[in-house]
Scaffold this active site. Structure first.
Site, PDB file in Angstrom:
ATOM      1  N   ARG A  30       0.822  -1.217   0.000  1.00  9.23           N
ATOM      2  CA  ARG A  30       0.000   0.000   0.000  1.00  9.23           C
ATOM      3  C   ARG A  30       0.854   1.264   0.000  1.00  9.23           C
ATOM      4  O   ARG A  30       0.391   2.323  -0.398  1.00  9.23           O
ATOM      5  CB  ARG A  30      -0.956  -0.012   1.196  1.00  9.23           C
ATOM      6  CG  ARG A  30      -2.186  -0.875   0.985  1.00  9.23           C
ATOM      7  CD  ARG A  30      -3.207  -0.249   0.034  1.00  9.23           C
ATOM      8  NE  ARG A  30      -4.032   0.742   0.722  1.00  9.23           N
ATOM      9  CZ  ARG A  30      -3.972   2.044   0.498  1.00  9.23           C
ATOM     10  NH1 ARG A  30      -3.128   2.531  -0.382  1.00  9.23           N
ATOM     11  NH2 ARG A  30      -4.765   2.854   1.152  1.00  9.23           N
ATOM     12  N   TYR A  87     -24.701   1.539   0.463  1.00 10.80           N
ATOM     13  CA  TYR A  87     -23.589   2.436   0.102  1.00 10.80           C
ATOM     14  C   TYR A  87     -24.004   3.405  -1.001  1.00 10.80           C
ATOM     15  O   TYR A  87     -23.693   4.587  -0.965  1.00 10.80           O
ATOM     16  CB  TYR A  87     -22.372   1.638  -0.374  1.00 10.80           C
ATOM     17  CG  TYR A  87     -21.471   1.208   0.753  1.00 10.80           C
ATOM     18  CD1 TYR A  87     -20.669   2.128   1.426  1.00 10.80           C
ATOM     19  CD2 TYR A  87     -21.415  -0.110   1.161  1.00 10.80           C
ATOM     20  CE1 TYR A  87     -19.854   1.742   2.468  1.00 10.80           C
ATOM     21  CE2 TYR A  87     -20.596  -0.513   2.203  1.00 10.80           C
ATOM     22  CZ  TYR A  87     -19.817   0.415   2.856  1.00 10.80           C
ATOM     23  OH  TYR A  87     -19.016   0.032   3.886  1.00 10.80           O
TER      24      TYR A  87
END
Ligand code: CP3
Length: 348
Positions: free
Chosen positions: A39, A152
């Site tokens: 990441r 969502y």
């Protein structure tokens, strides 16, 4: 009996196993140094879009923990992007949708999705992971359930009370059902495409469905989740139905479908399994926060879950929800060893 198949897939089918299989929801993620290193160089969406990176992250916990299944590295929100949704994973805030669904016209404006084209990178990752796993452990594919995706889409981000989603559900049921049936078709097609690419089991994540009572679940969710599970059933590949905070929803979730139902830690495993009945497998149900407890307490809780499962065929050890970012990795590894050690049995 010959162990011709993995203990994870055998447990999905309620066949006897040599040890209880164990894997963890969110087993790839920030609690692992290898993931954080990846990441540091790539965004979440970059990892999801590059099959080699997604494959590498999928394999990290398989190597580091000795789990009995791999889960594809992707995100439940990915299929929303080709539907025309402007999605961002912002640091700290979680997912943000810049053009949320608020009315009928927004539903009508959603693009139709051909998974094999617009989500081809995920399917390529599935093929790559299967090759790299080389039969070592099975690969689980996954998708978000229509309710969790709809919430969502409507809320635009994570929510506590789902005011906007429920306002649409209660105030404009035809629009709600139109959105849910669009999502159910996208999800069913996407999961079948994952299976064709090599996923050996699939999990449907209905993470936020515990926000509903059983009557609302039956009216507004069940028919749409059932459409997904009916299509999966036709493939013959095991399907896991996940929700959290679902004690009163379990009979309806079973009716919607799935070969395995995931239980969370608020539901004692033996109680949940007796509500569901013996003709279905169960997954769970350690509290993810138990992974922060002292080793003796963690061990006591692992033993208690195995004891409640009572050696019955059809138990897959997992958490009740995903691993939290600060979790000590050595405790996760210890749980894999405990489950394998405490559950060992002779398969005649
Ligand atoms: O190892 C695995 O389990 C596979 C990878 C995976 C991810 N997301 C990667 C991810 C899986 C199975 C998911 C599913 C997912 N995504 C769910 C259902 C599971 C659950 O916990 O209920 C949900 C609700 C989402 C939506 C989502 N994605 C949220 C709410 C967030 C932000 C919160 C967080 O944990 O940061 C994400 C981002 C995300 N998806 C991360 C990972 C590893 C963390 C982000 C990062 O690396 O920056």
């Amino acid at each position: 009996m010959e162990m011709t198949d993995s203990r994870f897939l055998r447990a999905c089918r309620r066949e006897p196993v040599d040890r209880t299989p164990v894997w963890f929801m969110r087993q790839a993620g920030r609690y692992m140094a290898e993931y954080r290193a990846m990441r540091g160089k790539h965004s979440l969406l970059e990892i999801c879009r590059q099959p080699e990176l997604a494959a590498e992250v999928t394999l990290q916990p398989v190597r580091a923990l000795g789990v009995d299944a791999a889960i594809l590295f992707a995100d439940i929100l990915l299929p929303l992007i080709p539907m025309g949704i402007d999605l961002e994973f912002s640091a700290g805030e979680g997912p943000v949708i810049h053009n949320p669904i608020r009315e009928r016209a927004d539903v009508a404006a959603l693009h139709s999705v051909e998974s094999r084209e617009s989500l081809g990178h995920v399917l390529e990752a599935v093929r790559l992971i299967r090759r790299e796993l080389d039969g070592k452990v099975p690969l689980i594919g996954f998708a978000g359930a229509p309710f969790t995706l709809a919430s969502y889409l409507i809320e635009g981000s994570s929510s506590r009370s789902f005011v906007r989603a429920k306002r649409l559900m209660y105030g404009d049921p035809p629009t709600w059902h139109a959105l849910m049936s669009r999502l159910a078709r996208v999800v069913a097609d996407y999961l079948v495409a994952q299976i064709e690419a090599g996923a050996q089991a699939v999990q449907l994540f209905d993470s936020w469905v515990g926000a509903l009572g059983p009557d609302d679940y039956r009216e507004y969710v069940l028919p749409h989740s059932r459409l997904v599970f009916d299509e999966l059933h036709a493939t013959g590949i095991p399907a896991i139905h996940f929700g959290a905070d679902t004690a009163t929803l379990l009979p309806s979730m079973k009716e919607a479908g799935g070969d395995v139902i995931s239980l969370d830690w608020r539901t004692p495993l033996d109680w949940g399994w007796s509500v569901l009945g013996p003709d279905i497998a169960v997954q769970g149900n350690l509290d993810p926060v138990a992974l922060f407890a002292p080793r003796g307490e963690l061990e006591r809780r692992v033993r208690a879950i195995l004891q409640q499962a009572g050696g019955r065929p059809g138990h897959i050890f997992n958490l009740g929800h995903g691993i939290l970012p600060e979790t000590p990795v050595e405790n996760v590894k210890a749980v894999v060893e405990m489950v394998h050690e405490f559950s060992v049995r002779e398969v005649a």
